[in-house]
Structure formats: C-alpha cells, structure tokens
Design a protein around this motif. Structure first.
Motif, PDB file in Angstrom:
ATOM      1  N   SER A 115      -0.579  -4.341  -0.747  1.00 40.37           N
ATOM      2  CA  SER A 115       0.260  -3.821  -1.831  1.00 40.37           C
ATOM      3  C   SER A 115      -0.258  -2.497  -2.377  1.00 40.37           C
ATOM      4  O   SER A 115       0.526  -1.628  -2.761  1.00 40.37           O
ATOM      5  CB  SER A 115       0.376  -4.856  -2.952  1.00 40.37           C
ATOM      6  N   GLY A 116      -1.560  -2.331  -2.410  1.00 39.55           N
ATOM      7  CA  GLY A 116      -2.098  -1.034  -2.798  1.00 39.55           C
ATOM      8  C   GLY A 116      -1.767   0.022  -1.762  1.00 39.55           C
ATOM      9  O   GLY A 116      -1.413   1.165  -2.092  1.00 39.55           O
ATOM     10  N   ALA A 117      -1.847  -0.352  -0.474  1.00 37.39           N
ATOM     11  CA  ALA A 117      -1.487   0.573   0.598  1.00 37.39           C
ATOM     12  C   ALA A 117      -0.015   0.947   0.529  1.00 37.39           C
ATOM     13  O   ALA A 117       0.369   2.082   0.839  1.00 37.39           O
ATOM     14  CB  ALA A 117      -1.807  -0.051   1.955  1.00 37.39           C
ATOM     15  N   LEU A 118       0.822  -0.002   0.116  1.00 32.95           N
ATOM     16  CA  LEU A 118       2.250   0.284  -0.041  1.00 32.95           C
ATOM     17  C   LEU A 118       2.471   1.406  -1.041  1.00 32.95           C
ATOM     18  O   LEU A 118       3.221   2.359  -0.764  1.00 32.95           O
ATOM     19  CB  LEU A 118       2.983  -0.981  -0.491  1.00 32.95           C
ATOM     20  N   LEU A 119       1.827   1.337  -2.193  1.00 33.29           N
ATOM     21  CA  LEU A 119       1.996   2.390  -3.198  1.00 33.29           C
ATOM     22  C   LEU A 119       1.475   3.725  -2.680  1.00 33.29           C
ATOM     23  O   LEU A 119       2.089   4.774  -2.923  1.00 33.29           O
ATOM     24  CB  LEU A 119       1.291   1.994  -4.491  1.00 33.29           C
ATOM     25  N   ASP A 120       0.354   3.696  -1.948  1.00 35.52           N
ATOM     26  CA  ASP A 120      -0.171   4.931  -1.377  1.00 35.52           C
ATOM     27  C   ASP A 120       0.806   5.522  -0.366  1.00 35.52           C
ATOM     28  O   ASP A 120       1.021   6.743  -0.318  1.00 35.52           O
ATOM     29  CB  ASP A 120      -1.513   4.681  -0.700  1.00 35.52           C
ATOM     30  N   ALA A 121       1.407   4.668   0.449  1.00 41.46           N
ATOM     31  CA  ALA A 121       2.354   5.143   1.461  1.00 41.46           C
ATOM     32  C   ALA A 121       3.609   5.722   0.818  1.00 41.46           C
ATOM     33  O   ALA A 121       4.136   6.746   1.269  1.00 41.46           O
ATOM     34  CB  ALA A 121       2.708   4.010   2.413  1.00 41.46           C
ATOM     35  N   ASN A 218       2.413  -4.556   7.544  1.00 44.71           N
ATOM     36  CA  ASN A 218       1.299  -4.372   8.472  1.00 44.71           C
ATOM     37  C   ASN A 218       1.051  -2.891   8.759  1.00 44.71           C
ATOM     38  O   ASN A 218      -0.099  -2.460   8.893  1.00 44.71           O
ATOM     39  CB  ASN A 218       1.563  -5.129   9.776  1.00 44.71           C
ATOM     40  N   GLN A 219       2.126  -2.125   8.852  1.00 42.46           N
ATOM     41  CA  GLN A 219       1.973  -0.694   9.125  1.00 42.46           C
ATOM     42  C   GLN A 219       1.171  -0.002   8.019  1.00 42.46           C
ATOM     43  O   GLN A 219       0.221   0.741   8.290  1.00 42.46           O
ATOM     44  CB  GLN A 219       3.341  -0.043   9.274  1.00 42.46           C
ATOM     45  N   VAL A 220       1.557  -0.224   6.760  1.00 45.69           N
ATOM     46  CA  VAL A 220       0.862   0.476   5.677  1.00 45.69           C
ATOM     47  C   VAL A 220      -0.571  -0.017   5.531  1.00 45.69           C
ATOM     48  O   VAL A 220      -1.463   0.761   5.160  1.00 45.69           O
ATOM     49  CB  VAL A 220       1.621   0.367   4.332  1.00 45.69           C
ATOM     50  N   THR A 221      -0.802  -1.291   5.827  1.00 38.70           N
ATOM     51  CA  THR A 221      -2.166  -1.820   5.749  1.00 38.70           C
ATOM     52  C   THR A 221      -3.074  -1.109   6.735  1.00 38.70           C
ATOM     53  O   THR A 221      -4.178  -0.648   6.387  1.00 38.70           O
ATOM     54  CB  THR A 221      -2.171  -3.333   6.030  1.00 38.70           C
ATOM     55  N   MET A 222      -2.620  -0.996   7.991  1.00 34.21           N
ATOM     56  CA  MET A 222      -3.439  -0.343   9.003  1.00 34.21           C
ATOM     57  C   MET A 222      -3.539   1.159   8.747  1.00 34.21           C
ATOM     58  O   MET A 222      -4.607   1.761   8.928  1.00 34.21           O
ATOM     59  CB  MET A 222      -2.860  -0.618  10.396  1.00 34.21           C
ATOM     60  N   TRP A 223      -2.452   1.775   8.336  1.00 39.15           N
ATOM     61  CA  TRP A 223      -2.462   3.213   8.015  1.00 39.15           C
ATOM     62  C   TRP A 223      -3.499   3.512   6.944  1.00 39.15           C
ATOM     63  O   TRP A 223      -4.296   4.454   7.058  1.00 39.15           O
ATOM     64  CB  TRP A 223      -1.070   3.621   7.555  1.00 39.15           C
ATOM     65  N   SER A 224      -3.526   2.705   5.890  1.00 39.67           N
ATOM     66  CA  SER A 224      -4.439   2.942   4.782  1.00 39.67           C
ATOM     67  C   SER A 224      -5.889   2.664   5.182  1.00 39.67           C
ATOM     68  O   SER A 224      -6.788   3.456   4.882  1.00 39.67           O
ATOM     69  CB  SER A 224      -4.048   2.065   3.593  1.00 39.67           C
ATOM     70  N   LEU A 226      -7.321   2.644   8.165  1.00 39.96           N
ATOM     71  CA  LEU A 226      -7.826   3.613   9.133  1.00 39.96           C
ATOM     72  C   LEU A 226      -8.044   4.975   8.489  1.00 39.96           C
ATOM     73  O   LEU A 226      -9.000   5.693   8.823  1.00 39.96           O
ATOM     74  CB  LEU A 226      -6.863   3.714  10.310  1.00 39.96           C
ATOM     75  N   ARG A 227      -7.174   5.321   7.562  1.00 38.73           N
ATOM     76  CA  ARG A 227      -7.339   6.598   6.876  1.00 38.73           C
ATOM     77  C   ARG A 227      -8.639   6.623   6.078  1.00 38.73           C
ATOM     78  O   ARG A 227      -9.276   7.672   5.945  1.00 38.73           O
ATOM     79  CB  ARG A 227      -6.140   6.860   5.965  1.00 38.73           C
ATOM     80  N   ARG A 228      -9.061   5.473   5.549  1.00 41.15           N
ATOM     81  CA  ARG A 228     -10.300   5.415   4.770  1.00 41.15           C
ATOM     82  C   ARG A 228     -11.530   5.751   5.612  1.00 41.15           C
ATOM     83  O   ARG A 228     -12.554   6.160   5.068  1.00 41.15           O
ATOM     84  CB  ARG A 228     -10.469   4.015   4.162  1.00 41.15           C
ATOM     85  N   ILE A 229     -11.440   5.562   6.931  1.00 40.83           N
ATOM     86  CA  ILE A 229     -12.592   5.863   7.778  1.00 40.83           C
ATOM     87  C   ILE A 229     -12.353   7.140   8.589  1.00 40.83           C
ATOM     88  O   ILE A 229     -13.060   7.416   9.565  1.00 40.83           O
ATOM     89  CB  ILE A 229     -12.943   4.684   8.706  1.00 40.83           C
ATOM     90  N   GLY A 230     -11.344   7.906   8.198  1.00 38.75           N
ATOM     91  CA  GLY A 230     -11.085   9.168   8.868  1.00 38.75           C
ATOM     92  C   GLY A 230     -10.393   9.036  10.197  1.00 38.75           C
ATOM     93  O   GLY A 230     -10.431   9.963  11.018  1.00 38.75           O
TER      94      GLY A 230
END
Length: 275
Positions: A115-121, A218-224, A226-230
């Motif tokens: 849900s946090g990744a959703l808001l970021d996306a 699932n998309q936003v979870t993985m996007w967020s 993976l983005r955290r580790i560059g």
C-alpha cells in the motif's frame, strides 16, 4: 573435467518478501525481477480466519512482521517488502508507516509495503483520480477507498468480486471485465488490488485498451522494492516501468465508458486466497 574457468556463481542481490500464509503467486513476483536479483520469500503463520478486515489485521501485526523479517535477514536481503495490500492499508496511512518502521527496526534495512508502494507509484505517474478493481468483499474494498482518500486519492469508479478464498484462481478475463466496469469516470489510472490476484500479462492489454496507466499490487510492490536497491523491475509495455523524468500524461477525454460498476457475479463460493 576442470570447470574452474567458469568462475561464479555470480554475486546476487536479495529482496526479502513477507507474504500472507496463503500467498500463491511467487512465480508472478519473479517475472518482475531482473537477472542478478533473487527473491527470498517467507510467509506469516496460518490463522483459521476467512478473508476479511479481521484477517488483514492479524497478518499485519507488528510482532508477526518482526519475526518474519528476522528470519529473512539470515540470507542478507538489501530490502524487505511486505506483499499484502489489505494488510498494509487496514491501519490507514499512519498504520502503513508504522509497519515499515517495525520491519526496518527488526532487520536494520529498508522496508516497503504494497500500500505504501501504491501511493509512491501514483505519485510517480501523477495520478490523483483512479479507477479501482479488487477481488475483495465490499467492506474490504471500502477500507481501501478510505486509505486512498486519506492520502488524497479519489476513486472515480470501482468493481469488486466479493471473494474470500482462492483469489489466485481468478482468470485474466474476469480481471479485464472488472476493469471495464470500473473505468466510468475521468480517471488518471487504473489500480488492480490484491497481491494474490494475477495481473502480469493483463496490464499491457488493459493499458492499450483503456489508454491510461494500469498498475497492480504485485507490480508496485516489486517496482518499489527494487528501486530501493537501485535496480529496476522488468515488464514489457507497462507504463509504470518506463523510465521517465516527468509524470505520465493520461488521456481522460475518450475513456471507454461502461455501465455503473457492479459486483461481479458467478464466482464459485468457498474460494480461498487473498492479499
């Protein structure tokens, strides 16, 4: 035979994933994962409770999350993701932030939730009005709407299935049908909720048909994560994953118009699975 010339294995980067006990889409998470990154999944303990807001609260208790993260850090992930939409929105925006803090403290590493990744996306693509698709019951769907409203996101239309079990068995055609029902207003994008609802292959089709970004749990979870580790999630023809310097512009002038959203019918009773 001497194989020393092969070297390796190559160093791997790890993403830890905490999922509800009935999560069934490990393979889908891997499809968003680039080469060189491994997923390390663990699950919350089983509880004999039907999918509901009560279950969402049970699988997101801080001590449960801390125990899961402590198990994951044995393999040294660089980030931990809690892959459950309802479990991470049931406590509102403050509750989601507290979950991240609890996980980060337990593992001393960055943490994200669905849900946090959703808001970021949504911020990434510049969306403030969304169409919403869920497999949940009405009460769980309404709780997601409340979470979004608290974050300043308006829901222009919705469709839900009312399921309490076996969500991972929902076919793509039902996801597409719900999407068409939900897009009834001037939405900036479509969000498909629940990490146990398959979406990987349907996203490009819906984006082409609806002419708007389509994002999923699932998309936003993985996007967020993976983005955290560059790193970067992989997925062909998925607008969230396009590299951009400005928010996506959406066409809200000629959106397909469907009849008012209704709860989808015809799903078998006694199904199991959620997230």
């Amino acid at each position: 035979m001497d194989i020393s010339f092969l070297g390796g294995p190559r160093p791997q980067r790890g993403v830890g994933v905490v999922a509800p006990f009935d999560f069934a889409l490990d393979r889908e998470l891997w499809r968003w994962t680039p080469d060189g990154v491994s997923l390390h999944l663990t699950r919350t303990p089983f509880v004999p409770v039907e999918v509901s807001l009560d279950l969402a609260r049970l699988v997101s208790e801080h001590e449960t999350l801390r125990d899961a993260v402590r198990a994951l850090i044995a393999v040294a992930p660089e980030v931990v993701a809690y892959a459950c939409t309802s479990g991470s929105f049931v406590g509102g925006v403050a509750g989601e932030r507290a979950m991240c803090e609890a996980m980060s403290q337990a593992g001393e590493l960055p943490s994200v939730t669905t849900s946090g990744a959703l808001l970021d996306a949504l911020g990434e693509i510049g969306a403030r009005r969304i169409a919403l698709v869920t497999p949940y019951t009405e009460s769980v769907t309404s709780s997601l709407e409340e979470y979004l409203a608290e974050a300043g996101i308006a829901v222009t239309g919705r469709a839900f299935l009312g399921l309490t079990r076996h969500i991972w068995k929902v076919p793509y055609r039902d996801v597409v049908d719900m999407a068409r029902q939900a897009v009834v207003g001037a939405a900036d994008c479509l969000f498909i909720s629940c990490t146990n609802l398959p979406t990987y292959d349907v996203i490009p089709q819906l984006e082409a048909e609806l002419r708007m970004p389509v994002i999923s749990a699932n998309q936003v979870t993985m996007w967020s994560a993976l983005r955290r580790i560059g790193s970067h999630a992989v997925g062909p023809y998925q607008q969230l994953l396009f590299e951009r310097t400005e928010p996506v512009e959406t066409d809200t002038q000629e959106q397909p118009r469907a009849q008012s959203p209704v709860q989808a019918q015809g799903q078998p009773e006694g199904q199991e699975g959620w997230a």
